[in-house]
Design a protein around this motif. Sequence first.
Motif, PDB file in Angstrom:
ATOM      1  N   ILE A 152     -66.247  32.667  13.052  1.00 47.70           N
ATOM      2  CA  ILE A 152     -65.546  31.111  12.967  1.00 47.70           C
ATOM      3  C   ILE A 152     -64.928  30.722  14.156  1.00 47.70           C
ATOM      4  N   ILE A 153     -64.231  31.597  14.748  1.00 47.82           N
ATOM      5  CA  ILE A 153     -63.261  30.950  15.963  1.00 47.82           C
ATOM      6  C   ILE A 153     -64.372  30.950  17.168  1.00 47.82           C
ATOM      7  N   ALA A 154     -65.131  31.836  17.287  1.00 45.67           N
ATOM      8  CA  ALA A 154     -66.260  31.989  18.361  1.00 45.67           C
ATOM      9  C   ALA A 154     -67.054  30.765  18.332  1.00 45.67           C
ATOM     10  N   ARG A 155     -67.605  30.509  17.012  1.00 42.69           N
ATOM     11  CA  ARG A 155     -68.478  29.175  16.886  1.00 42.69           C
ATOM     12  C   ARG A 155     -67.716  27.880  17.397  1.00 42.69           C
ATOM     13  N   THR A 156     -66.612  27.926  16.813  1.00 42.88           N
ATOM     14  CA  THR A 156     -65.802  26.829  16.974  1.00 42.88           C
ATOM     15  C   THR A 156     -65.477  26.322  18.273  1.00 42.88           C
ATOM     16  N   LEU A 157     -64.996  27.693  19.039  1.00 39.42           N
ATOM     17  CA  LEU A 157     -64.505  27.274  20.337  1.00 39.42           C
ATOM     18  C   LEU A 157     -65.836  27.264  21.252  1.00 39.42           C
ATOM     19  N   ALA A 158     -66.786  27.952  21.171  1.00 38.40           N
ATOM     20  CA  ALA A 158     -68.098  27.387  21.916  1.00 38.40           C
ATOM     21  C   ALA A 158     -68.335  26.076  21.761  1.00 38.40           C
ATOM     22  N   THR A 159     -68.343  25.576  20.591  1.00 37.34           N
ATOM     23  CA  THR A 159     -69.081  24.221  20.463  1.00 37.34           C
ATOM     24  C   THR A 159     -67.761  23.251  20.991  1.00 37.34           C
ATOM     25  N   GLU A 160     -66.542  23.424  21.146  1.00 41.95           N
ATOM     26  CA  GLU A 160     -65.334  22.640  21.473  1.00 41.95           C
ATOM     27  C   GLU A 160     -65.625  22.811  23.212  1.00 41.95           C
ATOM     28  N   LEU A 161     -65.978  23.765  23.745  1.00 39.85           N
ATOM     29  CA  LEU A 161     -65.958  24.144  25.150  1.00 39.85           C
ATOM     30  C   LEU A 161     -67.417  23.916  25.775  1.00 39.85           C
ATOM     31  N   HIS A 162     -68.266  23.974  24.809  1.00 36.31           N
ATOM     32  CA  HIS A 162     -69.602  23.970  25.345  1.00 36.31           C
ATOM     33  C   HIS A 162     -70.078  24.953  26.121  1.00 36.31           C
ATOM     34  N   CYS A 163     -69.995  26.050  25.746  1.00 31.75           N
ATOM     35  CA  CYS A 163     -70.157  27.287  26.683  1.00 31.75           C
ATOM     36  C   CYS A 163     -70.573  28.380  25.605  1.00 31.75           C
TER      37      CYS A 163
END
Length: 270
Positions: A152-163
């Motif tokens: 969840i953390i990986a998906r959420t942060l990837a979405t937030e930072l576009h990376c």
Amino acid sequence: MELREKISANLSSVKEKSPLIHHITNYVTVNDCANIVLAIGGSPVMADDLEEVAEMVGFASALVLNIGTLNSRTIESMLVAGRRAKELGVPVILDPVGVGATKLRTDTAEKLIKELKPEVIRGNMSEIKVLAGQNVAIKGVDSLADEQGSSIIARTLATELHCVIAITGKTDVVSDGRQVCLLDNGHRILADVTGTGCMTSSLVATFCGVTNDYFTASVAGIISMGLAGEMAQSSMHHGDGIGTFRARLFDSIYNLSPEILAQEGKIRYE
């Protein structure tokens, strides 16, 4: 093309093209990072002087920024090199070593992310949780966080930072915000050798140097280290220790083939 086929093809491309990977990294692991890039088939350069970093990026296929041993000089060099990389379309791979341990590390990581928008961020669970705004315990630059909720953390942060966010640990997690991949290769002895995380970031960067599919490149780099750890450990004998393991880790990366990478990678989707 299926993911296993893609990572296999990526390794073939690395060995064929030998991409130049520019590092501004920490002096504890700089030699290991250079050698791991050479072992997989790439070409490393470890230039960090402000007078040449922008020019050096112009020759590179990827740029690694590692904050393990920060100082004011290298921070400025990272920013100059990163800005030039963005102008040229060279992917930036950020390794936020020990972020959260001190204010300098946290402020620097946040500034690099805000200004440079790296294509990949590779860290351990503690480091990624800090970047996600969570409070975690850190011992020096080592992770004390458990892996609960990592997908969840990986998906959420990837979405937030576009990376692409890549979390390495007992089970590695890679996400680009749309898909989440869990990787189960590796051996616990990898944690006993300083620099295996830094080396993993260098491997990820090497694969990013031959493709613009940074999700697949991250999976390929992490599986390469995990498989090499398994191969190195399985070759050890009674009385061998981490020195022997470290040498055999490089040998295993050197002997890694596209076929082994595709067939032995333990990949599952969340």
